[in-house]
Design a protein around this motif. Structure first.
Motif, PDB file in Angstrom:
ATOM      1  N   VAL A  98       0.700  -1.284  -0.148  1.00  0.00           N
ATOM      2  CA  VAL A  98       0.103  -0.042   0.071  1.00  0.00           C
ATOM      3  C   VAL A  98       0.801   1.481   0.043  1.00  0.00           C
ATOM      4  O   VAL A  98       0.439   2.265  -0.265  1.00  0.00           O
ATOM      5  CB  VAL A  98      -0.917   0.204   1.285  1.00  0.00           C
ATOM      6  N   VAL A  99       2.098   1.083   0.109  1.00  0.00           N
ATOM      7  CA  VAL A  99       2.951   2.297   0.606  1.00  0.00           C
ATOM      8  C   VAL A  99       3.133   3.261  -0.924  1.00  0.00           C
ATOM      9  O   VAL A  99       3.141   2.687  -1.824  1.00  0.00           O
ATOM     10  CB  VAL A  99       4.232   1.970   0.761  1.00  0.00           C
ATOM     11  N   ASN A 100       2.718   4.600  -0.636  1.00  0.00           N
ATOM     12  CA  ASN A 100       2.715   5.290  -2.162  1.00  0.00           C
ATOM     13  C   ASN A 100       2.848   6.846  -1.366  1.00  0.00           C
ATOM     14  O   ASN A 100       1.941   7.339  -0.548  1.00  0.00           O
ATOM     15  CB  ASN A 100       1.240   5.296  -2.763  1.00  0.00           C
ATOM     16  N   ASP A 101       3.967   7.525  -1.721  1.00  0.00           N
ATOM     17  CA  ASP A 101       4.281   8.991  -1.212  1.00  0.00           C
ATOM     18  C   ASP A 101       3.006   9.945  -1.582  1.00  0.00           C
ATOM     19  O   ASP A 101       3.047  11.047  -0.720  1.00  0.00           O
ATOM     20  CB  ASP A 101       5.401   9.115  -1.689  1.00  0.00           C
ATOM     21  N   ASP A 102       2.262   9.460  -2.677  1.00  0.00           N
ATOM     22  CA  ASP A 102       1.373  10.650  -3.056  1.00  0.00           C
ATOM     23  C   ASP A 102      -0.127  10.254  -2.316  1.00  0.00           C
ATOM     24  O   ASP A 102      -0.972  11.113  -2.518  1.00  0.00           O
ATOM     25  CB  ASP A 102       1.012  10.298  -4.467  1.00  0.00           C
ATOM     26  N   ASN A 103      -0.197   9.327  -1.576  1.00  0.00           N
ATOM     27  CA  ASN A 103      -1.511   9.088  -0.666  1.00  0.00           C
ATOM     28  C   ASN A 103      -1.737   9.784   0.447  1.00  0.00           C
ATOM     29  O   ASN A 103      -0.756  10.054   1.139  1.00  0.00           O
ATOM     30  CB  ASN A 103      -1.678   7.427  -0.440  1.00  0.00           C
ATOM     31  N   ASP A 104      -2.967  10.083   0.683  1.00  0.00           N
ATOM     32  CA  ASP A 104      -3.360  10.790   1.814  1.00  0.00           C
ATOM     33  C   ASP A 104      -3.918   9.754   2.815  1.00  0.00           C
ATOM     34  O   ASP A 104      -3.911   8.484   2.318  1.00  0.00           O
ATOM     35  CB  ASP A 104      -4.233  11.969   1.556  1.00  0.00           C
ATOM     36  N   SER A 105      -4.082   9.765   4.177  1.00  0.00           N
ATOM     37  CA  SER A 105      -4.585   8.910   5.045  1.00  0.00           C
ATOM     38  C   SER A 105      -5.821   8.261   4.458  1.00  0.00           C
ATOM     39  O   SER A 105      -6.111   7.067   4.808  1.00  0.00           O
ATOM     40  CB  SER A 105      -4.807   9.464   6.525  1.00  0.00           C
ATOM     41  N   TYR A 106      -6.744   8.989   4.039  1.00  0.00           N
ATOM     42  CA  TYR A 106      -8.153   8.356   3.372  1.00  0.00           C
ATOM     43  C   TYR A 106      -7.795   7.468   2.260  1.00  0.00           C
ATOM     44  O   TYR A 106      -8.297   6.089   2.341  1.00  0.00           O
ATOM     45  CB  TYR A 106      -8.908   9.581   2.799  1.00  0.00           C
ATOM     46  N   ALA A 107      -6.921   7.574   1.406  1.00  0.00           N
ATOM     47  CA  ALA A 107      -6.522   6.680   0.525  1.00  0.00           C
ATOM     48  C   ALA A 107      -5.748   5.207   1.000  1.00  0.00           C
ATOM     49  O   ALA A 107      -6.002   4.249   0.632  1.00  0.00           O
ATOM     50  CB  ALA A 107      -5.574   7.250  -0.652  1.00  0.00           C
ATOM     51  N   VAL A 108      -4.806   5.506   2.011  1.00  0.00           N
ATOM     52  CA  VAL A 108      -4.101   4.281   2.619  1.00  0.00           C
ATOM     53  C   VAL A 108      -5.255   3.481   3.355  1.00  0.00           C
ATOM     54  O   VAL A 108      -5.490   2.178   3.357  1.00  0.00           O
ATOM     55  CB  VAL A 108      -3.109   4.784   3.650  1.00  0.00           C
ATOM     56  N   TRP A 109      -6.259   4.093   4.223  1.00  0.00           N
ATOM     57  CA  TRP A 109      -7.079   3.640   5.024  1.00  0.00           C
ATOM     58  C   TRP A 109      -8.136   2.616   4.111  1.00  0.00           C
ATOM     59  O   TRP A 109      -8.624   1.711   4.169  1.00  0.00           O
ATOM     60  CB  TRP A 109      -8.084   4.422   5.566  1.00  0.00           C
TER      61      TRP A 109
END
Length: 260
Positions: A98-109
């Motif tokens: 799931v790691v991605n520098d461009d993601n916000d917390s909503y995207a990771v969740w």
């Protein structure tokens, strides 16, 4: 909040940033999310409590567009903190997924939840097999019931209805033979719930442990007494040897008859 947008465009009113940033997430979420264990339900519930306690829902429920908050320093700090929490409480395999520098917390969740709720049919089939085939074997009542409850929670996350009646039925079917009598007595519990049944079985397990301890103690005591060898017999004093008598002299032959 920064004064640029906190009173106009920012619908989020969160806690002190320092308080959230310095939070020990392992104390609040004592579960590591892993696809190989039944950890998703507990992990999600612990995080849901953290979001409620610190008013962080806006970061993960999609109600706030993080693109509009790019200039809000406190919002961005909180968002990065939540992402860090996620990364610290998931397995290394999930992290690399799931790691991605461009993601916000909503995207990771969203991605993390999707890994455990997508492919619902396949996951339901697998969980059904584990749930209905769950056996106690040589585990304790606590471990067995916890394993069963975790599987039930995962099925609930997939929309499956798992009530107390089904939990109790599956629990009873999976008990080992030592709890045969206890399983028969479960029908005598008034208005049984899963919690009541577990409490009863834990008491029965404790009673059985005490019985085994007493039996072992009794056997040890009996063995100790039986191992005491009788005293050796007293030695018999030597008897005097019978005197040796000389052999009797041979009888003389009678004389031959006369005139013979």
């Amino acid at each position: 909040m920064s004064s640029s947008s906190s009173t106009v465009s920012n619908p989020f009113a969160g806690p002190d940033v320092t308080l959230v940033r310095d939070l020990n997430i392992h104390e609040r979420v004592p579960v590591k999310l892993d696809q190989n264990t039944a950890s998703y339900s507990a992990w999600k519930r612990y995080f849901s409590l953290v979001f409620r306690e610190y008013l962080l829902h806006g970061h993960v429920d999609g109600t706030v567009d993080s693109a509009l908050m790019i200039n809000d320093e406190e919002w961005m700090i909180l968002d990065a903190t939540i992402i860090r929490w996620f990364y610290l409480t998931i397995s290394s395999d999930l992290f690399h997924t799931v790691v991605n520098d461009d993601n916000d917390s909503y995207a990771v969740w969203t991605k993390l939840n999707g890994l455990f709720t997508d492919n619902r049919l396949q996951r339901k089939v697998l969980l059904h097999g584990e749930f209905y085939g769950c056996q106690q074997l040589d585990s304790s009542i606590d471990d067995f019931c916890m394993r069963l409850k975790k599987l039930a929670d995962e099925l609930r996350d997939l929309g499956e209805t798992i009530g107390d009646a089904l939990l109790i039925s599956t629990l009873t079917a999976g008990l080992n033979e030592d709890f045969g009598n206890a399983a028969s007595n479960l029908t005598l519990i008034p208005e049984p719930t899963f919690a009541k049944v577990v409490a009863y079985l834990k008491l029965e397990e404790r009673r059985m442990r005490m019985v085994r301890t007493r039996a072992t103690h009794t056997a040890l005591v009996a063995g100790t007494r039986g191992d005491q060898a009788p005293p050796p017999p007293r030695p018999t004093p030597p008897q005097p040897a019978a005197p040796a008598f000389p052999p009797a002299p041979a009888a003389p032959f009678p004389p031959p008859p006369a005139g013979g």
